[in-house]
Design an enzyme around this catalytic site. Sequence first.
Site, PDB file in Angstrom:
ATOM      1  CE  LYS A 141      -3.956  -1.760   2.659  1.00 52.13           C
ATOM      2  NZ  LYS A 141      -4.969  -1.600   1.604  1.00 52.13           N
ATOM      3  CG  ASP A 191      -3.800  -4.149  -0.291  1.00 56.42           C
ATOM      4  OD1 ASP A 191      -3.952  -4.495   0.902  1.00 56.42           O
ATOM      5  OD2 ASP A 191      -3.935  -2.981  -0.696  1.00 56.42           O
ATOM      6  CD  GLU A 196      -5.655  -8.017   3.544  1.00 58.76           C
ATOM      7  OE1 GLU A 196      -5.539  -7.495   2.420  1.00 58.76           O
ATOM      8  OE2 GLU A 196      -6.274  -7.474   4.476  1.00 58.76           O
ATOM      9  NE  ARG A 204     -10.770  -9.864  -1.748  1.00 56.02           N
ATOM     10  CZ  ARG A 204     -11.083  -8.979  -2.672  1.00 56.02           C
ATOM     11  NH1 ARG A 204     -11.374  -9.375  -3.910  1.00 56.02           N
ATOM     12  NH2 ARG A 204     -11.126  -7.680  -2.390  1.00 56.02           N
TER      13      ARG A 204
HETATM   14  N1  BES Z   1      -8.161  -3.693   4.435  1.00 55.83           N
HETATM   15  C1  BES Z   1      -8.345  -3.285   3.090  1.00 55.83           C
HETATM   16  C2  BES Z   1      -9.665  -2.549   2.867  1.00 55.83           C
HETATM   17  C3  BES Z   1      -9.823  -1.234   3.570  1.00 55.83           C
HETATM   18  C4  BES Z   1      -9.508  -0.062   2.937  1.00 55.83           C
HETATM   19  C5  BES Z   1     -10.324  -1.174   4.848  1.00 55.83           C
HETATM   20  C6  BES Z   1      -9.681   1.147   3.576  1.00 55.83           C
HETATM   21  C7  BES Z   1     -10.497   0.036   5.482  1.00 55.83           C
HETATM   22  C8  BES Z   1     -10.180   1.200   4.849  1.00 55.83           C
HETATM   23  C9  BES Z   1      -8.314  -4.498   2.183  1.00 55.83           C
HETATM   24  O1  BES Z   1      -7.507  -5.539   2.595  1.00 55.83           O
HETATM   25  C10 BES Z   1      -7.780  -4.031   0.871  1.00 55.83           C
HETATM   26  O2  BES Z   1      -6.647  -3.686   0.815  1.00 55.83           O
HETATM   27  N2  BES Z   1      -8.638  -4.055  -0.146  1.00 55.83           N
HETATM   28  C11 BES Z   1      -8.255  -3.625  -1.439  1.00 55.83           C
HETATM   29  C12 BES Z   1      -8.755  -4.658  -2.418  1.00 55.83           C
HETATM   30  C13 BES Z   1      -8.192  -4.492  -3.793  1.00 55.83           C
HETATM   31  C14 BES Z   1      -6.722  -4.824  -3.808  1.00 55.83           C
HETATM   32  C15 BES Z   1      -8.956  -5.416  -4.717  1.00 55.83           C
HETATM   33  C16 BES Z   1      -8.929  -2.281  -1.690  1.00 55.83           C
HETATM   34  O3  BES Z   1     -10.055  -2.072  -1.249  1.00 55.83           O
HETATM   35  O4  BES Z   1      -8.297  -1.438  -2.319  1.00 55.83           O
HETATM   36 ZN    ZN Z   2      -7.165  -5.686   4.602  1.00 54.56          ZN
HETATM   37 MN    MN Z   3      -5.524  -5.343   1.928  1.00 56.51          MN
END
Ligand code: BES
Ligand code: ZN
Ligand code: MN
Length: 495
Positions: free
Chosen positions: A272, A342, A344, A346
């Site tokens: 990230k 990222d 992860e 799921r």
């Molecule tokens: N933990 C994040 C989602 C998240 C984002 C929670 C902001 C709280 C605030 C999750 O693991 C993630 O990184 N999701 C990605 C998925 C993508 C790579 C398909 C996302 O939402 O960008």
């Molecule tokens: Zn996450």
């Molecule tokens: Mn993530």
Amino acid sequence: MKISFAKSIPAKTDILVVPVFENADFSPALQDLDAAADGAVSAAAKAQKFKGAAGKSLNLIGLPGIEAGRLLLLGAGKQSDLITDTAEKIGGRAIAATPLTAKTIAFALDGFGGVETSADEAAAHVALGARLRSYRFDKYHTLLEADKKPALEKLVIVGAPTGAKPAFAPLDKMADGVFLTRDLVSEPANILYPESFAKRCEELQELGIKVTVLGEAQMKKLGMGSLLGVGQGSIRESKLVAMEWMGGKKTDPTVAFVGKGVTFDTGGISLKPGPGMEDMKWDMGGAGAVTGAMAALAGRKAKANVVGVIGLVENMPDGNAQRPGDVVTAMSGKTIEILNTDAEGRLVLADAIWWTQEKYKPEVVIDLATLTGAIIISLAHEHAGVFTSDDDLWTQINQAGTSSKDTVWRMPLSKAHYDMIKSPIADMKNIGGREGGSSTAAAFIGNFVKEGQSWAHIDIAGMAWNKKDSPTCPKGGSGYGVRLLNDFVAQNYEG
Ligand code: BES
Ligand code: ZN
Ligand code: MN
């Protein structure tokens, strides 16, 4: 803060709070106060055009004839419209308006009740709102001077009927659960990691919850390649925790809650960006909510059989971390092409949910996860997104959302979303495109739900953390989900 119920206003109350209904006469208690102050209260209300509209307030300091140093009138809106939400906000707003030096707060609640909300309930929810707003997470502030910490010790509810105290008891236990979740969500990731999180769960054994913790060796034996792949880049050992509260009859069905517990989400090799990454300490918000809900249910001795399962991992980049392109095999036997490390959460839920179904044969499975940024784009910080193909289950969750104030909104989950995560090399891939990102994430999890199993996924990414104060929650961990799950059990599984 000790909360009690009393017949008369205690002497030496620093702040006395009286709710006022819109365009209505003062309550008897307020009339007495007004008389004691020679009409100064009604004169001030008139001068300020304070008529009791919801959200409005009148703060009167040092009135002659009134013992409390501060008299706070809080607008309650029309009496016919009174709902528990209004009562909670009044309790919370009073705490927010209380100076740090005040030691005792009293609420004069005679006559405070409505059409749909009894005086018992109204008083109990004022106390609940106050308690929820009084939460603090200041354990790491070692330099705070004594007068910068709230001195509030006592909250007294005066003038409520005798049913208020028993009505508050289960709400108080629920607030314990909310506080536990807020604590877990607020802890930094160097303190709260899978093993230390599991230890916090073990403390719930005191409440009569049976706690089982699986480590990596056991999970490997079970074939949990999906969950373990996420944690393999971390020096912290991944854990799976099961918390059982069997408060129902032997023949009663089992309800299962499953939580995403990523104690820190760097994104892994699909790293990230730096700014804001600290937020990912609360990527265990789903697991936090499930843990808090178990504490609430056990605390109030819910007459239902409920199991909470949380998958605890840390998602780190490392020489041993999983790579984009890797293919892993989940416990169910299905294979997954990892296209983005990222995505992860799921992967963690896939194995946690499968294991839960195998072990408990639950009547219903509800998972909670801070799963996607996309759900925040869709629903802002107003609702969690609910994905289910079970209309009856949606109705139940929606009802619990309304009563608990943990608001929800139904989101689509259809065959198209399952098609969007087909992989050329494995049974599925762990991301779709940018389009419908929350729904493809839900479909991914759906691939690990057995045929005929009643299931809902709740994406709480927009709800687990409050960026600013709200009437019943100071900024920080919200404890979202505890009240939702508590009400869901109470409304559908407790006789
Ligand atoms: N933990 C994040 C989602 C998240 C984002 C929670 C902001 C709280 C605030 C999750 O693991 C993630 O990184 N999701 C990605 C998925 C993508 C790579 C398909 C996302 O939402 O960008
Ligand atoms: Zn996450
Ligand atoms: Mn993530």
